[in-house]
Design a protein around this motif. Structure first.
Motif: not given
Ligand SMILES: NC(=O)c1ccc[n+]([C@@H]2O[C@H](COP(=O)([O-])OP(=O)(O)OC[C@H]3O[C@@H](n4cnc5c(N)ncnc54)[C@H](OP(=O)(O)O)[C@@H]3O)[C@@H](O)[C@H]2O)c1
Length: 225
Positions: A42, A45-46, A48-50, A69-71, A73-74, A77
């Motif tokens: 998790k 993924h955060r 990645r999002r950032d 992809t970002v899966r 975390a909200s 991508d």
């Protein structure tokens, strides 16, 4: 400040990988899913999002077929960037799927097969040609990063594999390392970082700051160079 920063405007580069306690990012067969815990996944993924872009080498695409992809975390991508000097990427790769392809950029070496590039672009992805590294067939990573700057990318999260991470470290193109260490022993396997030509401990790479935290059973080193 890195030398290349003085001459070329490059994005901020974060290298992130998950390793076993004995410093492996995969078994000897290349199996790496998953070394770290669900909590660390998790966190990844955060991360990645950032970042504006997430980058992997073609070896990782061929072995793991990641979606990038970002899966977990909200958030949206990042651009997906694949370093693939000879355009070996399979047309069936997840990053070239109908949903993903438009957000995927393949960076090939100059002179790579144009016909193949056009076939890849028919999926919706973009192929960019960058100069090669010296006399090798490999993509020049300074030029690849510089091309990303030209596209408005200010931060890149590099998620492996070993060859790409090693090249970036050798070329002193890394700004931050996030290393997730899981309490597992693999034995013979793929080392996270290969030869850097460091012969004496006094020449080992060190960091300007190191933050250490625990996430579930894993320990995360978050280091600024
Ligand atoms: N545990 C983790 O966090 C993690 C993360 C990612 C991957 N992995 C594991 O790592 C393994 C893959 O690592 P890998 O080392 O084989 O592959 P890689 O680093 O993903 O890709 C290496 C390939 O990229 C291409 N490349 C082009 N220009 C390059 C350059 N300047 N420097 C380096 N590479 C360049 C080369 O192929 P061409 O010459 O054909 O272009 C090279 O063989 C898999 O087993 C995967 O499961 C683990």
């Amino acid at each position: 400040m890195r030398k290349t920063r003085l001459t070329k405007k490059l994005p901020f580069v974060t290298v992130k990988y998950a390793q076993s306690l004995d410093g492996r990012i995969a078994t000897s067969t290349g199996d790496s899913q998953w070394i770290s815990s669900p909590a660390s996944l998790k966190f990844a993924h955060r991360l990645r999002r950032d970042h504006d872009a997430v980058m992997v080498g073609i070896g990782t695409v061929l072995k793991d077929d990641p979606g990038l992809t970002v899966r977990l975390a909200s958030g949206s991508d990042p651009l997906r960037v694949i370093i693939d000097s000879r355009l070996r990427i399979p047309l069936a790769a997840s990053v070239l799927s109908t949903k993903a392809a438009t957000g995927t950029l393949i960076i090939a070496g100059e002179g790579a097969n144009q016909k193949r590039a056009r076939r890849i672009e028919r999926t919706g992805a973009t192929v960019l040609f960058a100069p090669r590294e010296g006399k090798t067939a490999r993509v020049s990573l300074v030029d690849a990063l510089s091309a990303l700057t030209d596209r408005g990318i200010r931060s890149v999260l590099v998620e492996g594999g070993a060859a790409l991470i090693t090249s970036l470290l050798s070329a002193r193109l890394v700004d931050r390392m996030v290393v997730i260490t899981a309490p597992k022993i693999i034995g013979r396997g793929i080392e996270a970082i290969c030869d850097l030509g460091i012969m004496r401990l006094k020449d080992a790479m060190t960091f300007s700051s190191v933050r250490i935290r625990r996430l579930g059973p894993d320990v995360i080193f978050d280091c600024l160079i």
